[in-house]
Design an enzyme around this catalytic site. Sequence first.
Site, short mmCIF file in Angstrom:
data_model
loop_
_atom_site.label_atom_id
_atom_site.label_comp_id
_atom_site.label_asym_id
_atom_site.label_seq_id
_atom_site.Cartn_x
_atom_site.Cartn_y
_atom_site.Cartn_z
N ASP A 152 41.28 43.42 38.81
CA ASP A 152 42.16 42.48 38.11
C ASP A 152 43.07 43.36 37.25
OD1 ASP A 152 42.39 39.38 37.64
OD2 ASP A 152 42.55 40.24 35.64
N LYS A 184 34.46 36.05 36.21
CA LYS A 184 35.44 37.02 35.74
C LYS A 184 34.76 37.98 34.78
CE LYS A 184 39.96 37.55 36.23
NZ LYS A 184 40.71 37.05 37.39
N1 GLU Z 1 41.60 39.25 40.27
C1 GLU Z 1 42.07 38.49 41.39
C2 GLU Z 1 42.28 37.05 40.98
O1 GLU Z 1 42.47 36.74 39.83
C3 GLU Z 1 41.21 38.67 42.62
C4 GLU Z 1 39.74 38.35 42.45
C5 GLU Z 1 38.89 38.76 43.63
O2 GLU Z 1 39.39 39.32 44.57
O3 GLU Z 1 37.68 38.47 43.55
O4 GLU Z 1 42.35 36.18 41.81
#
Ligand code: GLU
Length: 418
Positions: free
Chosen positions: A146, A106
């Site tokens: 995100d 993240k």
């Molecule tokens: N931000 C999204 C999540 O928390 C998607 C992450 C992604 O697609 O890599 O799952």
Amino acid sequence: MSQPCRHYEVVSQLVEKAAIAMQLDPQVKELLREPMRTLTVSIPVKMDDHTVKVFKAFRCQHNNVLGPFKGGIRFHHQADEDEVKSLAALMTYKCALVGLPFGGAKGGVLCDPSQLSAGELERLSRGFVRAIAPIIGPDQDIPAPDMNTNAKIMGWFVDEFAQVRGVYQPGVVTGKPVALGGSQGRTEATGRGIMYVTREAATAFGLELKGATAAIQGFGNVGSYAAKFLYDEGCKIIAVTDIFGGVYDPSGIDPYQLKEHELKTGSVRGFTGTSPISSQELLALKCDILIPAALGNQLTAENAGDVKCEWVVEAANGPTTPEADEILQRKGILVIPDILANAGGVTVSYFEWVQNNYSYYWSEEEVDQRLEKVMADAFDEVYETYLSGEGTTLRVAAYMVALQRLAKAMEARGWVTT
Ligand code: GLU
């Protein structure tokens, strides 16, 4: 509501619960205890007033036993290191749970995007990519959108990465605009996944979705699409809030019209035929399905006692504190955990990455069909584990399924002694 910073500790507690229930090899737990790497960067940005401002940001890579690190980038004034670490860990378990060949990561940029001009936002986005370029790549670590980031920002990411590395690699980022190799259906994917999982759960636990009442906290990308897809299934959306306020109508709100109103006015507030409602009042509404689709730590020891829904479907990451989780369990409220409920986004990110690798693109119907299968299979696995009595809640069961996959891969790679 301000919460003490203990996000990572909370995820560790969730893992511990499942680890005990399944008698997990302590070596596996040890390897998952801390993220593999957290990079802290300072991003200098030339502001419109010609001053330079430095923004602090993080990319946390939690674990990559299953494949390249994967996870979104959040632009938020609370996206500190502890929160980013916890969200990276959630990605490890989410990807493992739905069977994606990815690890968990993240990113967070500490900023208030509402205070940035379009130009400042672009310079900050590009600066962040330059700062983390050495540790990302299509086979290393693949960012995505995100909170407060979107396809447009992902487009800048891909472009900046191409300039830094001298090669154009669309698979370095997912959630891109379709014009740059983004997948059909990616924008809607998390909300659509929420609907698929809710539909599976409705069959398993005997809830009639037609006419079921739903209240949704958050009307961003996740909340608004979840509202639309559930509405299409016949659910009655009785309340919605955003950061400015909320709307309530016991006879039901049309989320398509609400979105138009929000695009015009900047908020859901004041939508025709509704009365105002606060976020805290929404969480305490009597309804069938409560969907927190905003920030983490919304259902806490203080307010969980007031919750009057039948189900909580966690569209946000980490919306329920462990204390609240126990209160909800005691009250007999079913919680569909985040790592299952909101896995639709990263699943279509995986599809996007596959399409980029093959340079061969699928129709939206194909994407949706595959998404439905992944979500339904993941639900079935969690539900079976839940029924087998080993996991006391769907959350514990979901972590058990994820940990099982991680443990197998660690064993196969020789990371643990057998
Ligand atoms: N931000 C999204 C999540 O928390 C998607 C992450 C992604 O697609 O890599 O799952």
